[in-house]
Design an enzyme around this catalytic site. Structure first.
Site, PDB file in Angstrom:
ATOM      1  N   CYS A 130       0.835  -1.199   0.000  1.00  0.00           N
ATOM      2  CA  CYS A 130       0.000   0.000   0.000  1.00  0.00           C
ATOM      3  C   CYS A 130       0.879   1.261   0.000  1.00  0.00           C
ATOM      4  CB  CYS A 130      -0.993  -0.041   1.165  1.00  0.00           C
ATOM      5  SG  CYS A 130      -2.351   1.146   0.984  1.00  0.00           S
ATOM      6  N   HIS A 142      -3.919  -4.813   0.047  1.00  0.00           N
ATOM      7  CA  HIS A 142      -3.445  -5.378   1.311  1.00  0.00           C
ATOM      8  C   HIS A 142      -3.564  -6.902   1.238  1.00  0.00           C
ATOM      9  CE1 HIS A 142      -2.939  -1.775   3.813  1.00  0.00           C
ATOM     10  NE2 HIS A 142      -3.861  -1.265   3.028  1.00  0.00           N
ATOM     11  N   GLU A 150      -2.580  -9.021   3.337  1.00  0.00           N
ATOM     12  CA  GLU A 150      -2.892  -9.542   4.672  1.00  0.00           C
ATOM     13  C   GLU A 150      -4.377  -9.437   5.006  1.00  0.00           C
ATOM     14  OE1 GLU A 150      -2.387  -5.147   5.480  1.00  0.00           O
ATOM     15  OE2 GLU A 150      -1.579  -6.619   4.061  1.00  0.00           O
TER      16      GLU A 150
END
Length: 196
Positions: A77, A178, A180
């Site tokens: 990001c 993202h 994650e």
């Protein structure tokens, strides 16, 4: 394997650490230059403003270190955006200067900003990072600024306009989304990076 998540003073460090741990690795979060230099793989996360993260890296004396790294590093990001040489954010700020591109505010054609939620990535090139990831897979995004499509773009995403969603220059890799927060497909992406 020695894996470092560079401490950028951001809030999402733990979620990245947990996502990597779930793949069977034991990453450490640090801003210690010697530990960063010794690591095998590096993550540069970022949430918030380019100005605040650049100031944090400056205080930790690692701004000059990052562009010199030879091991694979993944910017996530804002971390990816910092690889560029300039960001329009905060009335304009010089960033790490690894990729010759500016980071621009998304011209989203009346779509709301920030761009939040699931969106598709479109592969521009085949790459090891995309192993076992179908083209047009959906990842989770949260951002108002983006890197224009350029010669380092590996995939694009459309939100009003096309922008770079995955980039690579040499050992510097970046994702606008993202991983994650992107479920199984995000986990596969992290696995691919770690196994490169």
């Amino acid at each position: 394997m020695d894996i470092v998540i560079i401490n950028t003073g951001c809030a999402n460090l733990t979620s990245i650490q947990v996502a990597i741990q779930q793949l069977g690795y034991n990453p450490i979060v640090t801003s210690d230059p010697s530990l960063i230099m010794q690591s095998k793989k590096i993550f540069l996360p970022g949430v918030g403003t380019a100005l605040s993260v650049m100031n944090f890296l400056y205080k930790k004396n690692i701004i000059d270190l990052i562009p010199k790294l030879k091991q694979n590093i993944l910017g996530i990001c804002l971390g990816m955006q910092l690889f560029c040489n300039f960001s329009e954010e905060s009335n304009g700020i010089d960033t790490l200067g690894i990729i010759q591109s500016s980071v621009l505010r998304l011209k989203s054609n009346n779509l709301p900003l920030p761009h939040i939620g699931w969106n598709r990535i479109f592969f521009n090139k085949e790459h090891t990072l995309f192993k076992n990831i179908p083209n047009y897979s959906r990842f989770y995004f949260v951002h108002s600024y983006a890197i224009p499509v350029n010669k380092y773009t590996l995939s694009t995403t459309n939100y009003g306009i096309n922008f770079s969603s995955v980039i690579q220059k040499d050992n510097f890799f970046g994702v606008q989304f993202h991983p994650e927060k992107s479920g199984k497909i995000g986990s596969q992406f992290l696995k691919n990076f770690l196994e490169m």
